[in-house]
Design a protein around this motif. Structure first.
Motif: not given
Length: 260
Positions: A81-88
């Protein structure tokens, strides 16, 4: 019960997202390279909040691992339901002297993996007419940053990409947000090789503050949010008032490595 997938969940902002979302009753899928840290976080959250936790060890600079994150979640019937594209990550120093493999890995993680995951998870959200995708930008999204040249360029991409998707999805029921924090109390400076004080006159924001403001922005359905204090708001507007050449020269002097 809703489920959030958080990349880069082993520490810093990613781990804090997992904590705050779990405290709201969301199941969490934790993605990073460090199995020990992910398992430790999962063992903390599951009994404390009574939610389900899933650990996925993945190196998102590798396309096959990006694919596996999808196939082992949404591809197996687990609704995200929620995608957190935090990696970096970032890299500090003169571009011409930087490690080529490292900067190409940065582009792969900060841009390519983020686009790939978004492209995989967005269509199912559109079909359900609900869902949220949060992409990690930066106040560096708003202006060039000498000695962080590739990092700032990747974050400029994230901002433009996210704002475009936000507009495309206004009538689909899916929310898209670019989160743009300023200097934050994480291991970013250690990984990038930059002193925490380099270019920063303000106190580092806490991860708790950054994530709290990000979740509030998601609920408001805005295309981007700058968090971490009023100084960051000012920094992101400077390009409106100064010629770009003048501004980037001033930033270059501020961030120039100590050559003593």
């Amino acid at each position: 019960m809703a489920t959030a997938l958080v990349t880069g969940a082993s520490s810093g902002i990613g781990a804090e997202f997992a904590r705050q979302l779990a405290s709201r009753g969301m199941d969490v899928v934790l993605v990073a390279r460090s199995i020990d840290r992910l398992q430790q976080l999962a063992e903390e959250l599951q009994p404390q909040y009574g939610i389900d936790t899933t650990v996925l060890v993945a190196d998102l600079t590798q396309p096959q691992d990006v694919e596996r994150v999808y196939t082992e979640t949404e591809g197996r019937g687990t609704t995200i339901d929620l995608l957190i594209n935090n990696a970096g990550f970032g890299d500090y120093g003169e571009f011409a002297k930087s490690d080529r493999a490292k900067i190409l890995s940065m582009v792969q993680l900060n841009v390519t993996a983020l686009v790939d995951l978004t492209h995989r998870f967005l269509p199912p959200m559109q079909q359900r007419q609900s869902g949220c995708i949060l992409n990690m930008g930066s106040i560096a999204s708003f202006q060039p940053l000498p000695y962080f040249s590739v990092y700032a360029a990747t974050k400029a991409f994230v901002l433009s990409f996210s704002e475009s998707l936000w507009a495309e999805n206004r009538k689909t029921g899916v929310k898209i947000l670019a989160l743009c924090p300023g200097p934050t109390d994480t291991n970013f400076f250690e990984v990038s090789g930059s002193p925490a004080s380099n270019g920063n006159s303000q106190q580092l924001a806490s991860v708790e503050e950054v994530v709290r403001d990000a979740i509030a922005a998601l609920e408001k359905d805005t295309s981007n949010v700058v968090v971490g204090g009023f100084a960051n708001q000012v920094m992101t507007t400077l390009t409106r008032f100064f010629p770009r050449d003048v501004l980037v020269q001033a930033v270059e002097q501020q961030f120039r490595p100590n050559r003593d």
